[in-house]
Motif scaffolding. Structure first.
Motif, PDB file in Angstrom:
ATOM      1  N   ARG A 140       0.779  -1.288  -0.148  1.00  0.00           N
ATOM      2  CA  ARG A 140      -0.025   0.001  -0.100  1.00  0.00           C
ATOM      3  C   ARG A 140       0.921   1.605   0.097  1.00  0.00           C
ATOM      4  N   ARG A 141       1.884   1.165   0.826  1.00  0.00           N
ATOM      5  CA  ARG A 141       2.823   2.454   0.861  1.00  0.00           C
ATOM      6  C   ARG A 141       3.635   2.497  -0.584  1.00  0.00           C
ATOM      7  N   GLN A 142       4.033   1.617  -1.137  1.00  0.00           N
ATOM      8  CA  GLN A 142       4.589   1.494  -2.561  1.00  0.00           C
ATOM      9  C   GLN A 142       3.665   2.047  -3.657  1.00  0.00           C
ATOM     10  N   LEU A 143       2.257   1.953  -3.398  1.00  0.00           N
ATOM     11  CA  LEU A 143       1.398   2.525  -4.243  1.00  0.00           C
ATOM     12  C   LEU A 143       0.709   3.607  -4.075  1.00  0.00           C
ATOM     13  N   GLU A 144       1.021   4.106  -2.945  1.00  0.00           N
ATOM     14  CA  GLU A 144       0.912   5.751  -2.603  1.00  0.00           C
ATOM     15  C   GLU A 144       1.945   6.444  -3.535  1.00  0.00           C
ATOM     16  N   ILE A 145       3.113   6.036  -3.636  1.00  0.00           N
ATOM     17  CA  ILE A 145       4.194   6.652  -4.414  1.00  0.00           C
ATOM     18  C   ILE A 145       3.714   6.780  -5.893  1.00  0.00           C
ATOM     19  N   VAL A 146       3.379   5.366  -6.431  1.00  0.00           N
ATOM     20  CA  VAL A 146       2.913   5.305  -7.842  1.00  0.00           C
ATOM     21  C   VAL A 146       1.662   6.470  -8.114  1.00  0.00           C
ATOM     22  N   ALA A 147       0.769   6.231  -7.110  1.00  0.00           N
ATOM     23  CA  ALA A 147      -0.450   7.333  -7.153  1.00  0.00           C
ATOM     24  C   ALA A 147      -0.036   8.697  -7.479  1.00  0.00           C
ATOM     25  N   GLN A 148       0.981   9.282  -6.491  1.00  0.00           N
ATOM     26  CA  GLN A 148       1.462  10.507  -6.759  1.00  0.00           C
ATOM     27  C   GLN A 148       2.185  10.668  -8.179  1.00  0.00           C
ATOM     28  N   ILE A 149       2.988   9.755  -8.931  1.00  0.00           N
ATOM     29  CA  ILE A 149       3.371   9.812 -10.030  1.00  0.00           C
ATOM     30  C   ILE A 149       2.299  10.150 -11.163  1.00  0.00           C
ATOM     31  N   ALA A 184      -7.159   3.892  -7.432  1.00  0.00           N
ATOM     32  CA  ALA A 184      -8.446   4.605  -8.000  1.00  0.00           C
ATOM     33  C   ALA A 184      -8.809   5.560  -6.354  1.00  0.00           C
ATOM     34  N   THR A 185      -8.695   4.960  -5.419  1.00  0.00           N
ATOM     35  CA  THR A 185      -8.896   5.640  -4.108  1.00  0.00           C
ATOM     36  C   THR A 185      -8.096   6.561  -3.982  1.00  0.00           C
ATOM     37  N   LYS A 186      -6.790   6.520  -4.542  1.00  0.00           N
ATOM     38  CA  LYS A 186      -5.951   7.608  -4.102  1.00  0.00           C
ATOM     39  C   LYS A 186      -5.915   8.783  -5.296  1.00  0.00           C
ATOM     40  N   GLY A 187      -6.984   8.991  -5.745  1.00  0.00           N
ATOM     41  CA  GLY A 187      -7.242  10.015  -6.879  1.00  0.00           C
ATOM     42  C   GLY A 187      -6.782   9.699  -8.343  1.00  0.00           C
ATOM     43  N   VAL A 188      -6.152   8.566  -8.738  1.00  0.00           N
ATOM     44  CA  VAL A 188      -5.945   8.166  -9.956  1.00  0.00           C
ATOM     45  C   VAL A 188      -7.182   7.569 -11.018  1.00  0.00           C
ATOM     46  N   ALA A 189      -7.110   8.266 -11.968  1.00  0.00           N
ATOM     47  CA  ALA A 189      -8.805   8.103 -12.940  1.00  0.00           C
ATOM     48  C   ALA A 189      -8.469   6.486 -13.477  1.00  0.00           C
TER      49      ALA A 189
END
Length: 441
Positions: free
Chosen positions: A345-354, A394-399
């Motif tokens: 989950r923490r790793q995916l938060e970085i991906v979502a930021q990208i 998607a929950t982190k704002g990625v379309a």
């Protein structure tokens, strides 16, 4: 003969008197240098200092009371020191105390011309001037063992304005300040890096990655050779591996010539118990072009990370080579599981930021399994693994339209599921229970 013997006592008596006189003179001199104040039993020794008292220059480089026309260049270099960290710390202490005269003396005239002095005076005179703890940081080498860069870390949140750089040159085994670089003022805008030589860009890139600032880190790389996945992988390694740059020689010069430079980055865990390395190569297309990070070799760092987190039922190495070229981020799952762990989950938060930085970007998520179970079961499981990653982003704002998912089942193993003899290979199967995120846009 008898007459000579009769004179010997007088010779010895004369020698004794001479020696007594010498002792008396010495005692008298000591008495004059020692004063015993009334009511105080401890003697106060007045030392005889034969060295001339140092003249502390003002901030603009003039001695106190000197003619205002005296140029800073008339003063000579600042002091040398055996320990560069101690010299920089003394400068920082003087600046934080508002003692500009001492700071100027320690810096020396070569690094502190009139313009820089005025800017330093304005910076220190500001109401918000304060150093972080710890205040001193070694940045790295410009020339191996000869020219090193240190930073005074200012207490501020802006990565472009939060440090003063000092380049120190070694001379006859001692160190002196050769160059001073101040953060920009508000009127100068916010630069992406205060210093734009190869070491300045390398440090700015690493500081951005350490602070999980992917977008800023990307500004310092050549996108044709350093992928977004590589930058994201470094951010993940720093965050998940709890790495920090080593305090001593964090960046060591490997190569330094016109248009090309290389540095070895030394990192360690936050507790200082384990250390690792990786390398950076930088290039400059012309003498006036910007330096760019052109290669980041993370092999040693990935190996250290994987060894530290080895064991259990989940495999760890967040970055692998993609068969189509470039790098791929990888998330791993436990046996027969399709849910995300805290680490993923923490790793995916970085991906979502990208992805949030550019709504036009798309990525491909492929789900994979090991070879245990039927083909149909593994196809379904791999699809669930890809979908759970997509749903979290998607929950982190990625379309959702930015994400393409693929179910690969057990058709593309990274490691052998079985040994050459046909026996089960648990280590290989752990590496195959994964979801890959292809970020090379």
């Amino acid at each position: 003969m008898a007459e000579s013997r009769s004179k010997l006592p007088y010779v010895f008596l004369s020698a004794t008197l001479v020696l007594s006189g010498i002792v008396a003179v010495v005692l008298a001199l000591r008495h004059r240098q020692t004063e015993i104040p009334a009511g105080n039993t401890e003697p106060k020794v007045t030392a005889v200092d034969l060295k001339p008292k140092p003249v502390i220059p003002t901030l603009d480089g003039r001695p106190p009371g000197a003619d205002p026309a005296t140029k800073p260049g008339d003063l000579g270099l600042g002091p040398v020191a055996a320990d560069p960290a101690a010299l920089v710390a003394r400068i920082g202490k003087a600046l934080e105390a508002g003692d500009l005269e001492t700071a100027a003396k320690l810096i020396g005239k070569d690094a502190l011309d009139a313009h820089t002095a005025e800017r330093l005076k304005a910076l220190v005179g500001g109401s918000n001037f304060k150093l972080r703890q710890p205040p001193v940081r070694e940045v790295g080498e410009l020339e191996r063992n000869e020219l090193i860069r240190w930073a005074l870390e200012l207490d501020g949140a802006d990565l472009g304005r939060d440090r003063i750089y000092l380049d120190l040159r070694r001379k006859d085994g001692q160190w002196l300040v050769e160059k001073l670089a101040l953060p920009p003022g508000k009127e100068e805008g916010v630069p992406k890096a205060v210093l734009v030589d190869s070491l300045g860009i390398a440090d700015a890139f690493l500081q951005a990655a350490l602070h999980q600032n992917f977008q800023l880190a990307k500004e310092f790389v050549d996108p044709s050779t350093v992928s977004d996945a590589k930058i994201a992988g470094l951010c993940i390694l720093f965050e998940e591996g709890n790495y920090r740059l080593r305090a001593e020689k964090p960046l060591r010069s490997l190569l330094n010539k016109p248009g090309a430079a290389g540095y070895l980055a030394n990192v360690e865990t936050a507790d200082g118990k384990q250390a690792a390395q990786f390398s950076l190569m930088l290039g400059q297309s012309s003498p006036t072009a910007s330096w760019k990070v052109g290669e980041v070799n993370l092999d040693q760092l990935l190996d250290d990370y994987a060894k530290r987190f080895a064991g259990g039922d989940v495999y760890y190495t967040p970055l692998v080579k993609n068969p189509r070229g470039g790098d791929t981020l990888v998330l791993y799952f436990e046996f027969n599981e399709d849910q995300l762990g805290e680490r993923t989950r923490r790793q995916l938060e970085i991906v979502a930021q990208i992805l949030r930085t550019d709504a036009g970007k798309k990525l491909t998520i492929s789900g994979h399994t090991d070879a245990l179970g039927s083909k149909g079961y593994n196809d379904t499981l791999s699809e669930k693994r890809a979908d759970v990653v997509r749903d979290f982003l998607a929950t982190k704002g990625v379309a959702r339209k930015q994400i393409v998912t693929e179910a690969k089942g057990m058709t593309q193993p990274r490691r052998p599921n079985f040994t050459e003899s046909g026996a089960d290979n648990p280590e290989g199967r752990r590496a195959n229970r994964r979801t890959e995120i292809y970020l090379d846009f």
